[in-house]
Design a protein around this motif. Structure first.
Motif, mmCIF file in Angstrom:
data_model
loop_
_atom_site.group_PDB
_atom_site.id
_atom_site.type_symbol
_atom_site.label_atom_id
_atom_site.label_comp_id
_atom_site.label_asym_id
_atom_site.label_seq_id
_atom_site.Cartn_x
_atom_site.Cartn_y
_atom_site.Cartn_z
ATOM 1 N N PHE A 1 0.482 -1.436 0.723
ATOM 2 C CA PHE A 1 -0.231 -0.035 -0.026
ATOM 3 C C PHE A 1 0.587 1.164 0.132
ATOM 4 O O PHE A 1 -0.009 2.473 -0.447
ATOM 5 C CB PHE A 1 -1.198 0.415 1.459
ATOM 6 C CG PHE A 1 -2.079 -0.924 1.236
ATOM 7 C CD1 PHE A 1 -2.872 -1.020 0.431
ATOM 8 C CD2 PHE A 1 -1.699 -2.024 1.608
ATOM 9 C CE1 PHE A 1 -4.303 -2.327 0.133
ATOM 10 C CE2 PHE A 1 -2.939 -3.243 1.604
ATOM 11 C CZ PHE A 1 -3.629 -3.135 0.976
ATOM 12 N N PHE A 2 1.941 0.947 0.555
ATOM 13 C CA PHE A 2 2.949 2.368 0.854
ATOM 14 C C PHE A 2 4.387 1.988 -0.583
ATOM 15 O O PHE A 2 5.469 2.497 0.207
ATOM 16 C CB PHE A 2 3.111 2.944 1.254
ATOM 17 C CG PHE A 2 2.354 2.682 2.901
ATOM 18 C CD1 PHE A 2 0.860 3.836 2.677
ATOM 19 C CD2 PHE A 2 1.796 1.940 3.764
ATOM 20 C CE1 PHE A 2 0.532 3.958 3.050
ATOM 21 C CE2 PHE A 2 1.220 1.421 4.734
ATOM 22 C CZ PHE A 2 -0.172 2.737 4.207
ATOM 23 N N PRO A 3 4.341 1.920 -1.916
ATOM 24 C CA PRO A 3 5.016 1.943 -2.462
ATOM 25 C C PRO A 3 6.165 2.717 -2.516
ATOM 26 O O PRO A 3 7.533 2.973 -3.199
ATOM 27 C CB PRO A 3 4.382 0.997 -3.811
ATOM 28 C CG PRO A 3 2.941 1.174 -3.942
ATOM 29 C CD PRO A 3 2.617 1.876 -2.375
ATOM 30 N N VAL A 4 5.500 4.053 -2.534
ATOM 31 C CA VAL A 4 6.034 5.273 -3.072
ATOM 32 C C VAL A 4 7.018 5.959 -1.763
ATOM 33 O O VAL A 4 8.422 6.376 -2.032
ATOM 34 C CB VAL A 4 5.114 6.574 -3.161
ATOM 35 C CG1 VAL A 4 4.649 6.322 -1.536
ATOM 36 C CG2 VAL A 4 5.870 7.727 -3.278
ATOM 37 N N LEU A 5 6.898 4.950 -0.591
ATOM 38 C CA LEU A 5 8.101 5.381 0.205
ATOM 39 C C LEU A 5 9.054 4.303 1.085
ATOM 40 O O LEU A 5 9.905 3.805 1.135
ATOM 41 C CB LEU A 5 7.005 5.062 1.750
ATOM 42 C CG LEU A 5 6.251 6.779 2.033
ATOM 43 C CD1 LEU A 5 5.340 6.275 3.456
ATOM 44 C CD2 LEU A 5 6.851 7.738 1.769
ATOM 45 N N GLU A 6 9.102 3.713 -0.465
ATOM 46 C CA GLU A 6 10.408 2.094 -0.188
ATOM 47 C C GLU A 6 11.344 3.053 -1.187
ATOM 48 O O GLU A 6 11.762 3.148 -1.667
ATOM 49 C CB GLU A 6 9.595 0.780 -1.389
ATOM 50 C CG GLU A 6 8.455 0.403 -0.507
ATOM 51 C CD GLU A 6 8.132 -1.107 -1.090
ATOM 52 O OE1 GLU A 6 8.779 -1.058 -2.012
ATOM 53 O OE2 GLU A 6 6.867 -1.668 -0.965
ATOM 54 N N ASP A 7 12.552 2.667 -0.222
ATOM 55 C CA ASP A 7 14.117 3.151 -0.199
ATOM 56 C C ASP A 7 13.651 4.500 -0.243
ATOM 57 O O ASP A 7 14.871 4.618 -0.799
ATOM 58 C CB ASP A 7 14.208 3.132 -1.848
ATOM 59 C CG ASP A 7 15.772 2.761 -1.839
ATOM 60 O OD1 ASP A 7 16.644 2.593 -1.675
ATOM 61 O OD2 ASP A 7 15.988 2.769 -2.844
ATOM 62 N N CYS A 8 13.046 4.836 0.610
ATOM 63 C CA CYS A 8 13.142 6.151 1.087
ATOM 64 C C CYS A 8 14.098 6.982 1.688
ATOM 65 O O CYS A 8 14.392 6.117 2.181
ATOM 66 C CB CYS A 8 12.092 7.187 1.252
ATOM 67 S SG CYS A 8 10.842 7.427 -0.271
ATOM 68 N N ILE A 9 14.989 8.070 1.857
ATOM 69 C CA ILE A 9 15.870 8.410 2.319
ATOM 70 C C ILE A 9 14.877 9.445 3.482
ATOM 71 O O ILE A 9 13.665 10.047 2.925
ATOM 72 C CB ILE A 9 16.894 9.719 2.120
ATOM 73 C CG1 ILE A 9 17.449 9.254 1.400
ATOM 74 C CG2 ILE A 9 16.749 10.407 3.212
ATOM 75 C CD1 ILE A 9 18.387 10.269 0.725
ATOM 76 N N PHE A 10 14.342 8.690 5.242
ATOM 77 C CA PHE A 10 13.966 9.737 5.607
ATOM 78 C C PHE A 10 14.552 10.967 6.264
ATOM 79 O O PHE A 10 15.706 10.132 7.140
ATOM 80 C CB PHE A 10 13.332 8.615 6.741
ATOM 81 C CG PHE A 10 12.040 7.272 5.908
ATOM 82 C CD1 PHE A 10 10.531 7.615 5.779
ATOM 83 C CD2 PHE A 10 12.144 6.320 4.952
ATOM 84 C CE1 PHE A 10 9.504 7.038 5.507
ATOM 85 C CE2 PHE A 10 11.382 5.820 4.745
ATOM 86 C CZ PHE A 10 10.854 6.196 4.397
ATOM 87 N N VAL A 11 13.904 11.759 6.877
ATOM 88 C CA VAL A 11 15.045 12.507 7.318
ATOM 89 C C VAL A 11 13.661 13.894 7.980
ATOM 90 O O VAL A 11 13.542 14.078 7.703
ATOM 91 C CB VAL A 11 15.850 13.632 6.250
ATOM 92 C CG1 VAL A 11 14.920 14.191 5.455
ATOM 93 C CG2 VAL A 11 16.687 14.536 6.955
ATOM 94 N N GLY A 12 14.969 14.445 8.641
ATOM 95 C CA GLY A 12 13.957 15.286 9.621
ATOM 96 C C GLY A 12 14.025 16.641 9.746
ATOM 97 O O GLY A 12 15.155 16.219 8.765
#
Length: 428
Positions: free
Chosen positions: A54-65
């Motif tokens: 359901f969330f393929p767009v977030l796969e392999d993303c860089i998650f940063v604050g």
């Protein structure tokens, strides 16, 4: 009904403070224990390798604050990266509270976002714990942003994207609560070191669940994580964490105190008028120690406006997280006018401080009154000078804090051209 193992954990948890009065944090954990147990049942005991259709767009993303990185933005980046199969990153250097949490739970410090994007410039990015352009690391192209996970209000400086993106914004007290809840809802395995980081972040952002931003969901998540991690005394954990943060404040330079936890907010007034306010916060268990350095901090606050002329006012709140009381430092006429219009009260310490009893949250207590004051017509005070007359710079009042800068990060230079003095930063 809770399992027998959960009951044993609960009994062991209660034994640690049965000889003293229960704290609000402990009361919240006890009150929501069964709800935490229900959430805990949704966490698998081991990794399953199941993906996220359901969330393929977030796969392999860089998650940063955000810039001026805090514990929630680091813990959230680490948690979200594991949850959505991406890579955590940091937008700036971490503070001592975050370092304490990383060491306590055995988690690895995320790499710099600029380094990751230098290696893969086209990589997608998901922002955690913010969505304001002013808090965005300059290395992150707006076109790369495909998601936002946050718990802050949408304001006038929110990021703008060309395409729809993934958004999970909830009115909770901490973004890490959202991540922990998502692990349970999605039944994704939660490693203990990441769970510990999320717990520490929630305790930090909600001031031990005492902040007015705290919701019942934050309390439920803390109850879940306390059981999952088998924390015998959550109050002791919180005390150690805040003690580490407060002790380090004495070692920080005035520049770091002002800029370490600063966020910028744009307020819309009448017509086309907008005002940019930089708001810093120092959260501590020893407020007097920080306030005793006001003479050094005030020049650094003024220096922010010298460095960034677009900023109309700089405010700094010293938050006493034990007594839930804040003291606002006032560095100039504009700040005094805005603070009194927003909060009322009377200035003390020769006009450099304003007491804010019971106010502790920048998001819920400090910023909304500023928004209201500006909307109701507040404008910066102007110097009163008769038309055609010369401005007598020698007549301007010079506060002691502008002249006495013993630690020397900011100095005042007086010349024939600028007899009133000019704030400058000396090169080390």
């Amino acid at each position: 009904m809770a399992s027998s193992a959960s009951k044993r954990t609960r009994e062991r948890h209660l034994v640690t403070y049965n000889d003293r009065e229960e704290t609000p944090l402990e009361h919240a954990v006890e009150e929501h224990w069964d709800e935490g147990t229900s959430l805990l049942r949704r966490l698998p005991s081991e990794a399953s390798g199941v993906g996220h259709a359901f969330f393929p767009v977030l796969e392999d993303c860089i998650f940063v604050g955000h810039l001026m990185t805090d514990l929630d933005s680091i813990a959230g980046a680490i948690g979200a990266a594991h949850l959505y199969d991406g890579t955590p990153a940091r937008a700036s250097e971490v503070n001592t509270e975050t370092t304490f949490a990383l060491e306590t739970w055995g988690a690895e410090l995320p790499g710099k976002v600029e380094d990751l994007l230098r290696e893969t410039p086209e990589r997608n990015v998901c922002l955690v714990d913010f969505q304001q352009q002013s808090q965005l690391n300059p290395a992150i192209p707006m076109a790369n942003i495909v998601g936002v996970i946050d718990h802050h209000a949408l304001q006038s400086n929110t990021i703008v994207t060309e395409k729809p993106i993934f958004v999970d914004i909830r009115p909770w007290g901490c973004m890490s609560s959202i991540i922990a809840h998502s692990f349970a809802v999605q039944r994704k395995f939660l490693p203990k070191n990441i769970a510990g980081m999320l717990l520490s972040a929630i305790l930090s952002d909600t001031l031990n669940l005492k902040s007015p931003t705290t919701t019942e969901w934050d309390e439920r998540i803390v109850a879940m994580l306390v059981q999952y991690l088998q924390v015998e005394d959550v109050n002791e954990l919180a005390a150690k964490q805040f003690r580490a943060k407060s002790q380090s404040l004495n070692l920080m330079t005035p520049y770091s105190l002002v800029n370490g936890d600063m966020k910028q907010f744009k307020f819309n007034g009448g017509g086309d008028k907008t005002y940019l306010v930089a708001y810093s916060v120092i959260e501590t268990t020893d407020a007097e120690a920080s306030l005793s350095r006001a003479a050094d901090i005030l020049p650094e606050m003024r220096a922010v406006k010298v460095a960034e002329p677009s900023i109309n006012a700089v405010l700094l709140a010293v938050v006493d997280i034990v007594n839930l009381h804040s003291t606002l430092l006032i560095c100039g006429r504009v700040e005094a006018s805005l603070a009194l219009a927003a909060y009322g009260g009377e200035l003390t310490a020769d006009g450099s401080m304003l007491q804010l009893a019971g106010l502790v949250s920048r998001k819920k207590d400090f910023v909304p009154p500023l928004t209201k004051a500006v909307k109701e017509g507040w404008e910066p005070p102007q110097l009163s000078v008769e038309i055609g007359s010369a401005l007598d710079l020698n007549g301007l009042h010079r506060t002691k804090s502008m002249l006495d800068v013993p630690h020397g990060e900011v100095s005042v230079e007086y010349t024939d051209d600028v007899p009133s003095g000019l704030l400058v930063r000396r090169d080390d």
